[in-house]
Design a protein around this motif. Structure first.
Motif, PDB file in Angstrom:
ATOM      1  N   VAL A 195       0.907  -1.263  -0.080  1.00  0.00           N
ATOM      2  CA  VAL A 195       0.253  -0.081   0.040  1.00  0.00           C
ATOM      3  C   VAL A 195       1.015   1.179   0.058  1.00  0.00           C
ATOM      4  O   VAL A 195       0.511   2.360  -0.643  1.00  0.00           O
ATOM      5  CB  VAL A 195      -1.037   0.012   1.150  1.00  0.00           C
ATOM      6  CG1 VAL A 195      -1.642   1.305   1.275  1.00  0.00           C
ATOM      7  CG2 VAL A 195      -2.047  -1.125   1.079  1.00  0.00           C
ATOM      8  N   ALA A 196       2.003   1.048   0.685  1.00  0.00           N
ATOM      9  CA  ALA A 196       2.778   2.419   0.842  1.00  0.00           C
ATOM     10  C   ALA A 196       3.223   2.674  -0.508  1.00  0.00           C
ATOM     11  O   ALA A 196       3.496   3.815  -1.246  1.00  0.00           O
ATOM     12  CB  ALA A 196       3.915   2.146   1.788  1.00  0.00           C
ATOM     13  N   VAL A 197       3.960   1.733  -1.057  1.00  0.00           N
ATOM     14  CA  VAL A 197       4.474   1.733  -2.680  1.00  0.00           C
ATOM     15  C   VAL A 197       3.519   2.276  -3.628  1.00  0.00           C
ATOM     16  O   VAL A 197       3.614   3.195  -4.186  1.00  0.00           O
ATOM     17  CB  VAL A 197       5.017   0.437  -3.127  1.00  0.00           C
ATOM     18  CG1 VAL A 197       5.539   0.625  -4.406  1.00  0.00           C
ATOM     19  CG2 VAL A 197       6.285   0.040  -2.252  1.00  0.00           C
ATOM     20  N   ALA A 198       2.338   1.716  -3.564  1.00  0.00           N
ATOM     21  CA  ALA A 198       1.249   2.335  -4.361  1.00  0.00           C
ATOM     22  C   ALA A 198       0.996   3.678  -4.199  1.00  0.00           C
ATOM     23  O   ALA A 198       0.811   4.578  -5.106  1.00  0.00           O
ATOM     24  CB  ALA A 198       0.113   1.509  -4.194  1.00  0.00           C
ATOM     25  N   GLU A 199       0.993   4.264  -3.108  1.00  0.00           N
ATOM     26  CA  GLU A 199       0.485   5.542  -2.516  1.00  0.00           C
ATOM     27  C   GLU A 199       1.724   6.477  -2.857  1.00  0.00           C
ATOM     28  O   GLU A 199       1.319   7.661  -3.022  1.00  0.00           O
ATOM     29  CB  GLU A 199       0.131   5.673  -0.908  1.00  0.00           C
ATOM     30  CG  GLU A 199      -1.246   4.920  -1.076  1.00  0.00           C
ATOM     31  CD  GLU A 199      -1.752   4.909   0.281  1.00  0.00           C
ATOM     32  OE1 GLU A 199      -3.128   4.359   0.634  1.00  0.00           O
ATOM     33  OE2 GLU A 199      -1.051   5.327   1.267  1.00  0.00           O
ATOM     34  N   GLU A 200       2.826   5.927  -2.736  1.00  0.00           N
ATOM     35  CA  GLU A 200       3.959   7.009  -2.791  1.00  0.00           C
ATOM     36  C   GLU A 200       4.553   6.920  -4.254  1.00  0.00           C
ATOM     37  O   GLU A 200       5.326   7.804  -4.616  1.00  0.00           O
ATOM     38  CB  GLU A 200       5.194   6.504  -1.854  1.00  0.00           C
ATOM     39  CG  GLU A 200       4.807   6.683  -0.399  1.00  0.00           C
ATOM     40  CD  GLU A 200       4.636   8.101  -0.116  1.00  0.00           C
ATOM     41  OE1 GLU A 200       5.104   8.970  -0.683  1.00  0.00           O
ATOM     42  OE2 GLU A 200       3.791   8.412   1.196  1.00  0.00           O
ATOM     43  N   ARG A 201       4.254   5.845  -5.008  1.00  0.00           N
ATOM     44  CA  ARG A 201       4.867   5.738  -6.220  1.00  0.00           C
ATOM     45  C   ARG A 201       6.366   5.616  -6.286  1.00  0.00           C
ATOM     46  O   ARG A 201       6.984   6.148  -7.172  1.00  0.00           O
ATOM     47  CB  ARG A 201       4.253   6.718  -7.266  1.00  0.00           C
ATOM     48  CG  ARG A 201       2.741   6.509  -7.717  1.00  0.00           C
ATOM     49  CD  ARG A 201       2.441   5.432  -8.383  1.00  0.00           C
ATOM     50  NE  ARG A 201       1.215   5.211  -8.943  1.00  0.00           N
ATOM     51  CZ  ARG A 201       0.186   4.745  -8.753  1.00  0.00           C
ATOM     52  NH1 ARG A 201       0.187   4.597  -7.300  1.00  0.00           N
ATOM     53  NH2 ARG A 201      -0.906   4.971  -9.289  1.00  0.00           N
ATOM     54  N   SER A 202       6.859   5.117  -5.195  1.00  0.00           N
ATOM     55  CA  SER A 202       8.439   5.102  -5.069  1.00  0.00           C
ATOM     56  C   SER A 202       8.807   4.184  -3.861  1.00  0.00           C
ATOM     57  O   SER A 202       8.077   4.081  -2.977  1.00  0.00           O
ATOM     58  CB  SER A 202       8.703   6.411  -4.838  1.00  0.00           C
ATOM     59  OG  SER A 202      10.126   6.493  -4.283  1.00  0.00           O
ATOM     60  N   PHE A 203       9.373   2.988  -4.357  1.00  0.00           N
ATOM     61  CA  PHE A 203      10.247   2.363  -3.483  1.00  0.00           C
ATOM     62  C   PHE A 203      10.892   3.069  -2.227  1.00  0.00           C
ATOM     63  O   PHE A 203      10.897   3.043  -1.043  1.00  0.00           O
ATOM     64  CB  PHE A 203      10.921   1.161  -3.737  1.00  0.00           C
ATOM     65  CG  PHE A 203      10.107   0.235  -4.207  1.00  0.00           C
ATOM     66  CD1 PHE A 203      10.012  -1.368  -3.534  1.00  0.00           C
ATOM     67  CD2 PHE A 203       9.500   0.159  -5.603  1.00  0.00           C
ATOM     68  CE1 PHE A 203       9.200  -2.117  -4.294  1.00  0.00           C
ATOM     69  CE2 PHE A 203       8.921  -0.791  -6.341  1.00  0.00           C
ATOM     70  CZ  PHE A 203       8.713  -1.774  -5.513  1.00  0.00           C
ATOM     71  N   THR A 204      11.795   4.159  -2.573  1.00  0.00           N
ATOM     72  CA  THR A 204      12.494   5.010  -1.655  1.00  0.00           C
ATOM     73  C   THR A 204      11.660   5.759  -0.602  1.00  0.00           C
ATOM     74  O   THR A 204      11.787   5.643   0.468  1.00  0.00           O
ATOM     75  CB  THR A 204      13.495   5.935  -2.675  1.00  0.00           C
ATOM     76  OG1 THR A 204      14.254   5.266  -3.289  1.00  0.00           O
ATOM     77  CG2 THR A 204      14.432   6.714  -1.293  1.00  0.00           C
ATOM     78  N   ARG A 205      10.451   6.337  -1.126  1.00  0.00           N
ATOM     79  CA  ARG A 205       9.672   6.943  -0.296  1.00  0.00           C
ATOM     80  C   ARG A 205       8.893   6.156   0.730  1.00  0.00           C
ATOM     81  O   ARG A 205       8.335   6.399   1.582  1.00  0.00           O
ATOM     82  CB  ARG A 205       8.847   7.984  -1.202  1.00  0.00           C
ATOM     83  CG  ARG A 205       9.544   9.335  -1.733  1.00  0.00           C
ATOM     84  CD  ARG A 205       8.627  10.073  -2.255  1.00  0.00           C
ATOM     85  NE  ARG A 205       7.639   9.823  -3.272  1.00  0.00           N
ATOM     86  CZ  ARG A 205       7.982   9.682  -4.398  1.00  0.00           C
ATOM     87  NH1 ARG A 205       9.001  10.143  -5.033  1.00  0.00           N
ATOM     88  NH2 ARG A 205       7.153   9.448  -5.562  1.00  0.00           N
ATOM     89  N   ALA A 206       8.512   4.912   0.060  1.00  0.00           N
ATOM     90  CA  ALA A 206       7.693   4.099   0.765  1.00  0.00           C
ATOM     91  C   ALA A 206       8.544   3.397   2.083  1.00  0.00           C
ATOM     92  O   ALA A 206       7.920   3.368   3.021  1.00  0.00           O
ATOM     93  CB  ALA A 206       7.213   3.008  -0.066  1.00  0.00           C
ATOM     94  N   ALA A 207       9.590   3.155   1.770  1.00  0.00           N
ATOM     95  CA  ALA A 207      10.617   2.594   2.614  1.00  0.00           C
ATOM     96  C   ALA A 207      10.720   3.692   3.712  1.00  0.00           C
ATOM     97  O   ALA A 207      10.672   3.446   5.036  1.00  0.00           O
ATOM     98  CB  ALA A 207      11.938   2.424   2.331  1.00  0.00           C
ATOM     99  N   ALA A 208      10.949   4.898   3.312  1.00  0.00           N
ATOM    100  CA  ALA A 208      11.091   5.983   4.698  1.00  0.00           C
ATOM    101  C   ALA A 208       9.717   6.124   5.351  1.00  0.00           C
ATOM    102  O   ALA A 208       9.812   6.066   6.612  1.00  0.00           O
ATOM    103  CB  ALA A 208      11.444   7.303   3.812  1.00  0.00           C
ATOM    104  N   ARG A 209       8.770   6.060   4.510  1.00  0.00           N
ATOM    105  CA  ARG A 209       7.268   6.143   5.366  1.00  0.00           C
ATOM    106  C   ARG A 209       7.357   4.923   6.319  1.00  0.00           C
ATOM    107  O   ARG A 209       6.597   5.027   7.569  1.00  0.00           O
ATOM    108  CB  ARG A 209       6.310   6.121   4.344  1.00  0.00           C
ATOM    109  CG  ARG A 209       4.729   5.851   4.785  1.00  0.00           C
ATOM    110  CD  ARG A 209       3.789   6.047   3.674  1.00  0.00           C
ATOM    111  NE  ARG A 209       2.587   5.419   3.735  1.00  0.00           N
ATOM    112  CZ  ARG A 209       1.649   5.372   3.090  1.00  0.00           C
ATOM    113  NH1 ARG A 209       1.669   6.134   2.110  1.00  0.00           N
ATOM    114  NH2 ARG A 209       0.509   4.712   3.206  1.00  0.00           N
ATOM    115  N   CYS A 210       7.569   3.990   5.868  1.00  0.00           N
ATOM    116  CA  CYS A 210       7.632   2.580   6.815  1.00  0.00           C
ATOM    117  C   CYS A 210       8.631   2.273   7.596  1.00  0.00           C
ATOM    118  O   CYS A 210       8.691   1.345   8.590  1.00  0.00           O
ATOM    119  CB  CYS A 210       7.289   1.212   5.906  1.00  0.00           C
ATOM    120  SG  CYS A 210       5.912   1.447   4.844  1.00  0.00           S
ATOM    121  N   HIS A 211       9.759   3.296   7.441  1.00  0.00           N
ATOM    122  CA  HIS A 211      10.744   3.298   8.673  1.00  0.00           C
ATOM    123  C   HIS A 211      11.496   2.082   8.399  1.00  0.00           C
ATOM    124  O   HIS A 211      11.870   1.332   9.470  1.00  0.00           O
ATOM    125  CB  HIS A 211      10.167   3.505  10.219  1.00  0.00           C
ATOM    126  CG  HIS A 211       9.439   4.472  10.170  1.00  0.00           C
ATOM    127  ND1 HIS A 211       9.847   5.975  10.135  1.00  0.00           N
ATOM    128  CD2 HIS A 211       8.053   4.873  10.645  1.00  0.00           C
ATOM    129  CE1 HIS A 211       9.118   7.010  10.411  1.00  0.00           C
ATOM    130  NE2 HIS A 211       7.650   6.330  10.581  1.00  0.00           N
TER     131      HIS A 211
END
Length: 292
Positions: A10-26
């Motif tokens: 869900v984070a990758v889909a919403e951020e459209r980025s693995f980098t931003r999704a990883a930062a969001r998920c810590h």
């Protein structure tokens, strides 16, 4: 399949980025990428199409994410309900706020809620009333402050009226109308306007008022930010119809009442179905302070 893998997807889909999704998920990006690949292997499907520069959700991914979000929401509600049974409110409160909210001091309201319920995570979203209504109806948002010209057009959304107000004409101090004490819509027919984008609920009250009066107007500038609108007014490029509460107390502007001008209703809206414990606590707190 693990809930954490769903959260990552869900984070990758919403951020459209693995980098931003990883930062969001810590988490580190390599760990998140590994979990997404493991999930795709388990499903036998590609959820994302990715290159070194782009990430897009595949058709299979879109279908998966609908159920994934529902599963995550159900899991969070289960934990929140169990905690609520012991008197502790947990979970997440997602609240939407329009850019022209005037009836609530949002920072103060959220601050009071956080002090009362520190275990609840707060997510604040900006946007328009239409998207908030849809989000409440589909369960992805708990509460929202809306601005509409009339009643809320959705049976699954409950609401209470926070304020009713008549919009005023905002002109620069150098404008030819700056000295007027009151105006009628017909006197603004030849003016150039800045307003919210066409089709948005922020613009609807003004469009409806001019249509009802049989007057056409020119909206040369569209913006979602009231700061940008006021900047254009200050430069004498346009006039605006806005809530008196968003107009700065400065010598740059003149706010002029319009006798037959548009009206706007500000609502507090929430889901009429299966409120989360956090949302219920938020609404109870607001209604309690209003009646105090």
């Amino acid at each position: 399949m693990e809930l954490q893998q769903m959260r990552y997807a869900v984070a990758v889909a919403e951020e459209r980025s693995f980098t931003r999704a990883a930062a969001r998920c810590h988490v580190v990006q390599s760990a998140l990428s590994h979990q997404i690949k493991a999930l795709e292997r388990e499903l036998g499907l590609s959820l994302f199409a990715r290159t070194s520069r782009r990430v897009e959700v595949t058709a299979a991914g879109e279908a998966f994410l609908v159920s994934a979000r529902l599963s995550l929401d159900a899991a969070e509600r289960a934990v929140s309900a169990a905690a609520a049974a012991t008197g502790e409110i947990r979970g997440t409160l997602t609240i939407g706020v329009i850019p022209t909210v005037t009836a609530l001091d949002i920072p103060a309201v959220l601050g009071a809620f956080h002090r009362a319920h520190p275990a609840v995570g707060i997510r604040l979203r900006g946007g328009g009333s239409d998207e908030f209504i849809a989000a409440i109806a589909d369960g992805s948002m708990d509460v929202a402050v809306l601005g509409l010209p009339g009643a809320i057009p959705h049976g699954g959304v409950d609401a209470s009226v926070l304020a009713r107000e008549r919009l005023v004409a905002v002109v620069s101090a150098q404008h030819a109308l700056a000295g007027r004490g009151e105006l009628r819509l017909v006197e603004l027919a030849e003016e150039t306007f800045v307003d919210f984008p066409v089709g948005t609920t922020g613009r609807a009250p003004s469009d409806l008022a001019f249509a009802a009066a049989g007057i056409r107007r020119e909206v040369a500038f569209e913006a979602m930010s009231t700061d940008l609108m006021l900047g254009l007014v200050r430069s004498n490029l346009a006039i605006a119809l806005l809530s008196p509460a968003v107009i700065p107390d400065s010598g740059d502007f003149r706010a002029i009442p319009i006798s037959d001008g548009p009206t706007r209703i500000e609502y507090l809206a929430w889901s009429g179905f299966n409120l989360s414990p956090a949302a219920k606590a938020f609404l109870d707190g607001l209604h309690g302070s209003a009646s105090a």
